[in-house]
Write an enzyme that holds these catalytic residues in place. Structure first.
Site, mmCIF file in Angstrom:
data_model
loop_
_atom_site.group_PDB
_atom_site.id
_atom_site.type_symbol
_atom_site.label_atom_id
_atom_site.label_comp_id
_atom_site.label_asym_id
_atom_site.label_seq_id
_atom_site.Cartn_x
_atom_site.Cartn_y
_atom_site.Cartn_z
ATOM 1 N N MET A 1 0.838 -1.173 0.000
ATOM 2 C CA MET A 1 0.000 0.000 0.000
ATOM 3 C C MET A 1 0.875 1.224 0.000
ATOM 4 O O MET A 1 1.170 1.737 1.056
ATOM 5 C CB MET A 1 -0.901 -0.071 1.240
ATOM 6 C CG MET A 1 -1.912 1.016 1.484
ATOM 7 S SD MET A 1 -1.407 2.548 1.451
ATOM 8 C CE MET A 1 -1.565 3.910 1.778
ATOM 9 N N PRO A 2 1.327 1.613 -1.121
ATOM 10 C CA PRO A 2 2.009 2.905 -1.137
ATOM 11 C C PRO A 2 1.013 4.052 -1.338
ATOM 12 O O PRO A 2 0.009 3.896 -2.023
ATOM 13 C CB PRO A 2 2.968 2.797 -2.321
ATOM 14 C CG PRO A 2 2.410 1.730 -3.180
ATOM 15 C CD PRO A 2 1.553 0.851 -2.330
ATOM 16 N N LEU A 3 1.303 5.160 -0.705
ATOM 17 C CA LEU A 3 0.596 6.414 -0.942
ATOM 18 C C LEU A 3 1.565 7.290 -1.717
ATOM 19 O O LEU A 3 2.694 7.519 -1.266
ATOM 20 C CB LEU A 3 0.226 7.085 0.389
ATOM 21 C CG LEU A 3 -0.146 8.568 0.328
ATOM 22 C CD1 LEU A 3 -1.423 8.785 -0.474
ATOM 23 C CD2 LEU A 3 -0.286 9.137 1.735
#
Length: 129
Positions: A1-3
């Site tokens: 889950m990269p932002l």
């Protein structure tokens, strides 16, 4: 889950920004093997004078196509990060015409317990993710 947070100089159209975000998401999918709906992106548009990006002595020539990307993510290997950087550069060049010299990327690493995807719950810690 990269932002992913993008800083760009004002002036791109909605369509151009959508193309940029789509290209970046393809790079995320390929580099980090996350689900397609694992997509978190924010764009900040800035006046030209609000973005000062020199080259740290590397001889890079920057233009108003400059894109700064901050990647907030759980720990990733150096190989994954390097693959993402190269893939993002390739995608942005191919899809948006953004030269590699106009792309700067920084990783900010945190732990899985640092994320809540909603409802005030740390889903990685509860086992929901």
């Amino acid at each position: 889950m990269p932002l992913l947070q993008f800083d760009v100089i004002q002036g791109r159209s909605e369509s151009e920004l959508k193309t940029l975000l789509d290209a970046a998401h393809r790079a995320v999918l390929k580099a980090f093997n996350v689900p397609p709906r694992d997509r978190y992106q924010i764009v900040h548009e800035n006046k030209r004078y609000q973005m000062v990006f020199e080259d740290t002595g590397l001889g890079l020539q920057r233009t108003d196509n400059l894109v700064m990307v901050r990647v907030f993510t759980s720990p990733r290997s150096n190989e994954q990060k390097q693959f993402f950087m190269a893939e993002l550069a390739r995608e942005l060049k191919q899809s948006c015409g953004i030269e590699g010299s106009d792309l700067m990327i920084s990783f900010i690493t945190n732990d899985k317990g640092d994320w809540s995807f909603g409802n005030g719950v740390a889903q990685y810690l509860t086992g929901e993710l």
